[in-house]
Design a protein around this motif. Structure first.
Motif, PDB file in Angstrom:
ATOM      1  N   PRO A 380     -15.181  18.599   0.551  1.00 59.03           N
ATOM      2  CA  PRO A 380     -15.408  19.938  -0.221  1.00 59.03           C
ATOM      3  C   PRO A 380     -16.803  19.736  -1.215  1.00 59.03           C
ATOM      4  O   PRO A 380     -16.897  18.800  -1.612  1.00 59.03           O
ATOM      5  N   ASN A 381     -17.283  21.069  -1.136  1.00 57.59           N
ATOM      6  CA  ASN A 381     -18.340  21.082  -2.148  1.00 57.59           C
ATOM      7  C   ASN A 381     -19.690  20.077  -1.705  1.00 57.59           C
ATOM      8  O   ASN A 381     -20.252  19.486  -2.667  1.00 57.59           O
ATOM      9  N   PHE A 382     -19.842  19.644  -0.387  1.00 58.16           N
ATOM     10  CA  PHE A 382     -20.661  18.606  -0.046  1.00 58.16           C
ATOM     11  C   PHE A 382     -22.016  18.873  -0.368  1.00 58.16           C
ATOM     12  O   PHE A 382     -22.834  18.137  -0.605  1.00 58.16           O
ATOM     13  N   LYS A 383     -22.450  20.103  -0.308  1.00 55.72           N
ATOM     14  CA  LYS A 383     -23.920  20.552  -0.824  1.00 55.72           C
ATOM     15  C   LYS A 383     -24.354  20.054  -2.182  1.00 55.72           C
ATOM     16  O   LYS A 383     -25.418  19.596  -2.390  1.00 55.72           O
ATOM     17  N   ASP A 384     -23.273  20.157  -2.977  1.00 54.06           N
ATOM     18  CA  ASP A 384     -23.636  19.613  -4.357  1.00 54.06           C
ATOM     19  C   ASP A 384     -23.877  18.044  -4.424  1.00 54.06           C
ATOM     20  O   ASP A 384     -24.274  17.654  -5.512  1.00 54.06           O
ATOM     21  N   LYS A 385     -23.497  17.676  -3.527  1.00 52.97           N
ATOM     22  CA  LYS A 385     -23.453  15.944  -3.217  1.00 52.97           C
ATOM     23  C   LYS A 385     -24.949  15.545  -2.815  1.00 52.97           C
ATOM     24  O   LYS A 385     -25.390  14.487  -3.111  1.00 52.97           O
ATOM     25  N   LEU A 386     -25.662  16.387  -2.037  1.00 52.70           N
ATOM     26  CA  LEU A 386     -26.890  16.029  -1.477  1.00 52.70           C
ATOM     27  C   LEU A 386     -28.008  16.129  -2.241  1.00 52.70           C
ATOM     28  O   LEU A 386     -28.234  17.131  -3.124  1.00 52.70           O
ATOM     29  N   PRO A 387     -28.825  15.010  -2.542  1.00 58.02           N
ATOM     30  CA  PRO A 387     -30.026  15.026  -2.942  1.00 58.02           C
ATOM     31  C   PRO A 387     -31.032  16.334  -2.359  1.00 58.02           C
ATOM     32  O   PRO A 387     -30.815  16.610  -1.306  1.00 58.02           O
ATOM     33  N   PRO A 388     -31.982  16.578  -3.354  1.00 58.21           N
ATOM     34  CA  PRO A 388     -32.872  17.852  -2.592  1.00 58.21           C
ATOM     35  C   PRO A 388     -33.582  17.330  -1.644  1.00 58.21           C
ATOM     36  O   PRO A 388     -33.896  16.235  -1.546  1.00 58.21           O
ATOM     37  N   VAL A 389     -34.177  17.996  -0.616  1.00 61.69           N
ATOM     38  CA  VAL A 389     -34.849  17.808   0.615  1.00 61.69           C
ATOM     39  C   VAL A 389     -36.072  17.202  -0.006  1.00 61.69           C
ATOM     40  O   VAL A 389     -36.582  16.106   0.620  1.00 61.69           O
ATOM     41  N   GLN A 390     -36.778  17.865  -1.018  1.00 59.82           N
ATOM     42  CA  GLN A 390     -38.072  17.333  -1.643  1.00 59.82           C
ATOM     43  C   GLN A 390     -37.547  16.577  -2.460  1.00 59.82           C
ATOM     44  O   GLN A 390     -37.024  16.667  -3.495  1.00 59.82           O
ATOM     45  N   THR A 391     -37.919  15.015  -2.379  1.00 60.62           N
ATOM     46  CA  THR A 391     -37.526  14.136  -3.314  1.00 60.62           C
ATOM     47  C   THR A 391     -38.514  13.949  -4.794  1.00 60.62           C
ATOM     48  O   THR A 391     -39.587  14.853  -4.661  1.00 60.62           O
ATOM     49  N   PRO A 392     -38.174  13.185  -5.693  1.00 66.94           N
ATOM     50  CA  PRO A 392     -39.106  13.049  -6.847  1.00 66.94           C
ATOM     51  C   PRO A 392     -40.467  12.575  -6.502  1.00 66.94           C
ATOM     52  O   PRO A 392     -41.247  12.831  -7.442  1.00 66.94           O
ATOM     53  N   ASP A 400     -31.383  14.531   6.982  1.00 68.49           N
ATOM     54  CA  ASP A 400     -30.890  13.958   8.406  1.00 68.49           C
ATOM     55  C   ASP A 400     -29.793  15.174   8.528  1.00 68.49           C
ATOM     56  O   ASP A 400     -29.860  16.196   8.069  1.00 68.49           O
ATOM     57  N   THR A 401     -29.028  14.581   9.693  1.00 63.40           N
ATOM     58  CA  THR A 401     -28.103  15.668  10.073  1.00 63.40           C
ATOM     59  C   THR A 401     -26.825  16.198   8.930  1.00 63.40           C
ATOM     60  O   THR A 401     -26.411  17.200   9.209  1.00 63.40           O
ATOM     61  N   CYS A 402     -26.625  15.612   7.878  1.00 62.86           N
ATOM     62  CA  CYS A 402     -25.659  15.907   7.044  1.00 62.86           C
ATOM     63  C   CYS A 402     -26.321  17.113   6.229  1.00 62.86           C
ATOM     64  O   CYS A 402     -25.556  17.981   5.735  1.00 62.86           O
ATOM     65  N   TYR A 403     -27.699  17.275   6.430  1.00 60.35           N
ATOM     66  CA  TYR A 403     -28.086  18.432   5.442  1.00 60.35           C
ATOM     67  C   TYR A 403     -27.959  19.895   6.129  1.00 60.35           C
ATOM     68  O   TYR A 403     -28.159  20.651   5.664  1.00 60.35           O
ATOM     69  N   PRO A 406     -22.931  23.833   6.120  1.00 62.68           N
ATOM     70  CA  PRO A 406     -21.703  23.321   6.806  1.00 62.68           C
ATOM     71  C   PRO A 406     -21.598  23.492   8.255  1.00 62.68           C
ATOM     72  O   PRO A 406     -20.574  23.085   9.096  1.00 62.68           O
ATOM     73  N   GLU A 407     -22.944  23.494   8.789  1.00 61.38           N
ATOM     74  CA  GLU A 407     -22.733  23.364  10.248  1.00 61.38           C
ATOM     75  C   GLU A 407     -22.877  21.790  10.458  1.00 61.38           C
ATOM     76  O   GLU A 407     -23.206  20.787   9.896  1.00 61.38           O
ATOM     77  N   ASP A 408     -22.249  21.698  11.979  1.00 63.11           N
ATOM     78  CA  ASP A 408     -22.351  20.133  12.479  1.00 63.11           C
ATOM     79  C   ASP A 408     -23.606  19.808  13.157  1.00 63.11           C
ATOM     80  O   ASP A 408     -24.530  20.839  13.207  1.00 63.11           O
ATOM     81  N   ARG A 409     -23.948  18.519  13.600  1.00 61.55           N
ATOM     82  CA  ARG A 409     -24.962  18.043  14.228  1.00 61.55           C
ATOM     83  C   ARG A 409     -25.244  18.834  15.508  1.00 61.55           C
ATOM     84  O   ARG A 409     -24.299  19.253  16.073  1.00 61.55           O
ATOM     85  N   GLY A 410     -26.333  19.430  15.624  1.00 61.76           N
ATOM     86  CA  GLY A 410     -26.702  20.029  16.869  1.00 61.76           C
ATOM     87  C   GLY A 410     -28.075  20.489  17.054  1.00 61.76           C
ATOM     88  O   GLY A 410     -28.774  20.382  15.976  1.00 61.76           O
ATOM     89  N   VAL A 411     -28.697  20.615  18.292  1.00 61.22           N
ATOM     90  CA  VAL A 411     -30.073  20.804  18.587  1.00 61.22           C
ATOM     91  C   VAL A 411     -30.583  22.009  17.805  1.00 61.22           C
ATOM     92  O   VAL A 411     -31.685  21.825  17.261  1.00 61.22           O
ATOM     93  N   ALA A 412     -29.984  22.977  17.906  1.00 62.28           N
ATOM     94  CA  ALA A 412     -30.321  24.072  17.133  1.00 62.28           C
ATOM     95  C   ALA A 412     -30.345  24.057  15.693  1.00 62.28           C
ATOM     96  O   ALA A 412     -31.549  24.622  15.057  1.00 62.28           O
TER      97      ALA A 412
END
Length: 430
Positions: A380-392, A400-403, A406-412
């Motif tokens: 829950p609230n996983f987005k809050d755990k992710l570092p920004p895509v643009q790093t320092p 990677d696919t966790c970004y 809430p979608e799962d892994r997929g080609v689209a």
């Protein structure tokens, strides 16, 4: 324009490189494998070209359709009426439509009504912000009831996530239900898609277009280190050589990032290190007989240690019966270390139990693939755990696919995210 190095030639890396070269950037795409595609790559399964890991297309996968049209292969999409089922208490029961739900013998009438209503409302929800704080178990038990969770979900969750089973986000599960639920031609008929010729058709078409537009793809070229000077990315060392870069887009598993980018601040490294992921041992069987008429067979049986079978040939016609058997598990689990043959013997024994008409003589071939980082654990609230895509580090993007959450892994989602990362690179060298 900028000199961009993209790490990883899976679907997201290919999409990023493809968009970047279309925007006029100078692009180098590096990949440790001998071919492009990542989890969507094919291999020769005793004469059958097949995906290493199963993929399917849903009606909502707009980025896939748009890119296929752009590449001139939009006419390769095919749609098939498919079905899902449950194997429990020694029998296969169809699942996924109102009649199947009403006929299912292991739920009471109240349980059926609550389950049907929760699934229907999930497919109609615009977003899942209201359940973002809940685990999937809390959400399912709150809607369908604890008895339904115990009968339909508990065993599947435990075999997919093990010690993480009660930590999976409700919004992640709900998004998966919505995607499949909305890929229907009617309330009574599920419909899924595939690319004629398999996922490789799209992966190779993207790679070919990258090369045609001047991009360079380096296979068998493992990324070793992202080079940084004065807080800005300067290049990548890969395959024993150096690639100069104004920008780097990393699409490799984030679990590899800390070793790959030693210049990252400790705070960023701690965030990447806190993202959990589990592996998969994915078995493929080529058989002379079909196991069931269903594409997806969920298994709820305490004596069977797999959550399901995917009979891929019930989606994409490939000749013989092709069945995927995924064993998801943390790589720290002792079972991860057992031999390929031990996995094959166990899984084929399960197949014969599910369909007693199948015998040893029906086995044509079998293969095993292992992937250490296959499934991110999205709590829950996983987005809050992710570092920004643009790093320092200026010029360095990491995802990677966790970004996709809430979608799962997929080609689209890979296509959408890869293109977005490419479009975030400034024009012009710094």
């Amino acid at each position: 324009m900028s000199r961009i190095v993209v790490l990883g030639a899976g679907p997201m890396g290919l999409a990023a490189a493809h968009r970047a070269v279309a925007l006029g950037h100078e692009v180098d795409l590096v990949e440790a494998d001998s071919k492009v595609g990542g989890m969507a790559a094919h291999f020769d399964f005793s004469g059958t070209s097949i995906e290493r890991y199963y993929h399917f297309v849903c009606k909502s996968d707009a980025p896939t359709f748009a890119l296929m049209r752009e590449l001139g292969i939009g006419d390769r999409m095919r749609w098939v009426d498919t079905s899902m089922a449950y194997y429990t208490q020694g029998k296969v029961h169809k699942w996924g439509d109102p009649f199947a739900l009403l006929a299912y013998p292991h739920l009471t009438l109240i349980e059926k009504i609550r389950t049907g209503l929760q699934m229907f409302l999930t497919t109609k929800s615009r977003n899942f912000d209201s359940i973002e704080h809940l685990t999937s178990r809390q959400w399912i038990e709150g809607g369908s009831g604890s008895s339904v969770y115990a009968k339909l979900w508990k065993r599947l969750q435990e075999l997919k996530f093990y010690e993480y089973a009660d930590k999976v986000a409700a919004s992640w599960i709900a998004t998966r239900i919505k995607r499949i639920g909305n890929s229907r031609k009617s309330m009574f008929q599920e419909r899924l898609g595939y690319i004629d010729g398999g996922s490789e058709i799209l992966m190779e078409a993207i790679a070919e277009d990258i090369r045609r537009k001047g991009g360079r793809i380096h296979l068998g070229c493992k990324a070793e280190q992202v080079l940084v000077s004065d807080g800005r990315v300067t290049g990548v060392r890969a395959g024993g050589r150096e690639f100069v870069a104004d920008a780097v887009i990393s699409t490799v598993p984030v679990q590899l990032v800390n070793a790959l980018v030693p210049a990252l601040p400790d705070e960023s490294k701690a965030k990447y290190g806190a993202i959990d992921n589990i592996g998969v041992v994915c078995l493929l069987f080529k058989l002379r007989k079909s196991v069931s008429p269903h594409f997806w067979l969920n298994i709820v049986d305490d004596t069977i240690d797999i959550p399901g079978l995917i009979e891929f040939s019930n989606l994409r016609p490939v000749g013989p019966t092709i069945v995927y058997v995924p064993y998801y598990m943390p790589v720290t689990l002792p079972k991860w270390q057992i031999s390929d043959q031990a996995f094959l013997d166990e899984a084929f024994g399960y197949i014969k139990r599910i369909n007693p008409a199948i015998s040893d003589g029906d086995l044509i071939d079998a293969q095993v693939g292992r992937l250490k980082y296959a499934q991110p654990i999205c709590e829950p609230n996983f987005k809050d755990k992710l570092p920004p895509v643009q790093t320092p580090i200026a010029g360095l993007q990491i995802a990677d696919t966790c970004y996709y959450y809430p979608e799962d892994r997929g080609v689209a989602e890979s296509i959408r995210f890869g293109r977005m990362m490419a479009e975030a690179v400034p024009a012009g060298r710094v």
